[in-house]
Design an enzyme around this catalytic site. Structure first.
Site, short mmCIF file in Angstrom:
data_model
loop_
_atom_site.label_atom_id
_atom_site.label_comp_id
_atom_site.label_asym_id
_atom_site.label_seq_id
_atom_site.Cartn_x
_atom_site.Cartn_y
_atom_site.Cartn_z
N CYS A 93 0.83 -1.21 0.00
CA CYS A 93 0.00 0.00 0.00
C CYS A 93 0.86 1.26 0.00
O CYS A 93 1.69 1.45 0.90
CB CYS A 93 -0.90 -0.02 1.23
SG CYS A 93 -1.81 1.51 1.51
N THR A 190 -8.89 0.09 6.14
CA THR A 190 -7.67 0.43 5.41
C THR A 190 -6.43 0.37 6.30
O THR A 190 -6.51 0.36 7.53
CB THR A 190 -7.79 1.86 4.84
OG1 THR A 190 -7.97 2.79 5.93
CG2 THR A 190 -8.96 1.97 3.88
N VAL A 191 -5.29 0.33 5.66
CA VAL A 191 -4.00 0.57 6.30
C VAL A 191 -3.43 1.85 5.67
O VAL A 191 -3.78 2.18 4.54
CB VAL A 191 -3.03 -0.62 6.09
CG1 VAL A 191 -3.49 -1.82 6.87
CG2 VAL A 191 -2.85 -0.96 4.62
N SER A 207 -2.84 8.62 6.54
CA SER A 207 -1.39 8.54 6.38
C SER A 207 -0.71 9.90 6.37
O SER A 207 0.38 10.06 6.91
CB SER A 207 -1.05 7.78 5.11
OG SER A 207 -1.51 8.47 3.95
N TYR A 254 -5.34 5.95 -9.14
CA TYR A 254 -6.55 5.21 -8.80
C TYR A 254 -7.75 5.73 -9.59
O TYR A 254 -8.64 4.95 -9.99
CB TYR A 254 -6.83 5.31 -7.30
CG TYR A 254 -5.85 4.54 -6.46
CD1 TYR A 254 -6.09 3.21 -6.13
CD2 TYR A 254 -4.67 5.13 -6.01
CE1 TYR A 254 -5.18 2.49 -5.36
CE2 TYR A 254 -3.76 4.43 -5.24
CZ TYR A 254 -4.02 3.10 -4.92
OH TYR A 254 -3.10 2.40 -4.18
#
Length: 414
Positions: A93, A190-191, A207, A254
């Site tokens: 990711c 999510t991560v 993030s 994306y």
């Protein structure tokens, strides 16, 4: 304990960290009853990126839901402390990779522990035929089970790799379970996750904010505290470049890959191509994206460029441009990759295996393209030093020091 009581987080003695500072007693690992609720997933909510679509077929990323802050301010609910916080990440990711890079560059490996999940998404409720969610799972070190993609095709994939771990705290099988145990109501699993081991809850899953916290709040524990990745004199320039790199490149790939109409794709690819060229122009004149100093903005950019040729050009149809075909951007990526501790945060095998094998709608049989061996290109010498001198001086041990690799010493990691 008084501080935790004020916030209703009553931590019993059984939850204190054991002799291993990165773990607590999993037999007693339960969230406080005051905060423990089970997630009733909203059927209409976006639970993976593939669900974040607008009526016109364009990809619209949903904002992260957990936005608490670790802060040195007096009375902070989440003060910076050694061995208190944990990162759940995936090598695959790019958003999680930001946090791994920042943690490494600041020298926080002995301060904030990490668990790396498996690359290929699986069903997170495999025993519930009515639950269709696919997402990040933890390694299974004991069963030796062979996996396929979420549609039951492709592979076979192992249930663990040496660098991936089981959940060290709750014996959770998926990242979804961590969210559910924290009482999440958003349903987007999510991560990265920045997790507080003491109060046993999620601090943040955004993030861009996690890397700011890692940069500024843990200097008293960091081995490279003098590195400031968000210097005051460059913050305006950083905000400026981030404001267009994020929508058009970081998220732009994306938008191209998940577009469901030709019109949505055409808009996204035009904006991505223009942003790619703009980045190339800026970096032809200065060493780093926000000026003459390496910053968080470079980390944000690098994790996208790293994946561009191996994944996005093929999988997300971003084939108007290539990093390998740009001398400027290829050398920029070499500069990033060859910084101390950065290469160890890169796992191109897991990057490719995740993307090409986790979305049966895009790649039914999970065939992974061979690719150009981009990581090998990154091990060659670069000329970016001619454009500036403010590369971070990272404190490394004698064991970590090594000369730049020669062409003969380069081996493929794919």
């Amino acid at each position: 304990s008084n501080m935790l009581h004020r916030f209703g987080l009553l931590i019993s003695a059984s939850r204190i960290i054991t002799s291993n500072p990165f773990q607590f007693n999993s037999a007693h690992a339960k969230l406080p009853s005051t905060t423990m609720t089970r997630l009733n997933a909203t059927k209409s909510g976006a639970r993976t990126a593939l669900d974040e679509m607008s009526p016109d077929g364009s990809f619209k990323r949903v904002d992260a839901a957990w936005r608490n802050k670790i802060s040195k301010e007096p009375g902070s609910m989440f003060p910076p402390e050694k061995n208190r916080y944990h990162l759940y990440v995936a090598y695959a990711c790019p958003w999680a990779h930001r946090t791994l890079m920042t943690r490494a560059i600041k020298g926080l490996e002995d301060v904030i522990s990490v668990t790396v999940v498996m690359p290929v998404w699986q069903k997170t409720k495999p025993d519930d035929p009515n639950d269709s969610h696919n997402g990040w799972i933890f390694a299974d070190k004991t069963s030796g089970k062979v996996l396929k993609n979420p549609a039951g095709l492709g592979g076979p994939f192992p249930s663990s790799y040496p660098q991936n771990e089981e959940d060290p705290f709750y014996n959770a099988k998926s990242i979804r379970e961590i969210y559910e145990m924290a009482g999440d109501k958003d349903g987007k699993y999510t991560v990265p996750i920045l997790f507080d081991k003491w109060s046993q809850t999620i601090v943040s899953n955004e993030s861009s904010e996690i890397i700011q916290m890692l940069n500024s709040e843990f200097d008293e524990y960091a081995t490279s505290p003098d590195i400031d990745l968000e210097p005051e004199d460059l913050r305006e320039a950083m905000q400026s470049v981030d404001s267009w790199i994020y929508p058009n490149l970081n998220n732009g790939v994306y938008r191209c890959g998940f577009a469901q109409t030709q019109e949505a794709y055409d808009v996204a690819i035009d904006e991505l191509t223009a942003a790619f060229d703009r980045v190339e122009d800026i970096l032809s004149r200065q060493r780093f994206i926000a000026g003459d100093q390496f910053t968080l903005s470079d980390i944000r950019l690098f994790v996208t460029l790293l994946r561009f040729d191996e994944v996005y050009v093929v999988y997300f149809k971003t084939n108007t441009r290539s990093v390998a075909n740009s001398a400027v951007l290829l050398n920029y990526c070499r500069d990033m990759y060859q910084m101390a501790r950065v290469a160890e945060t890169v796992d191109m095998h897991q990057i490719k295996e995740h993307y090409f094998c986790s979305h049966p709608d895009l790649n039914k049989l999970s065939i992974v393209p061979r690719g150009p061996n981009f990581e090998r290109m990154l091990k060659e010498r670069h000329n970016r030093g001619d454009l500036g001198i403010k590369r971070p001086k990272i404190s490394v041990s004698d064991d970590e020091k090594s000369p730049p690799p020669s062409e003969a010493s380069v081996v493929s990691s794919i």
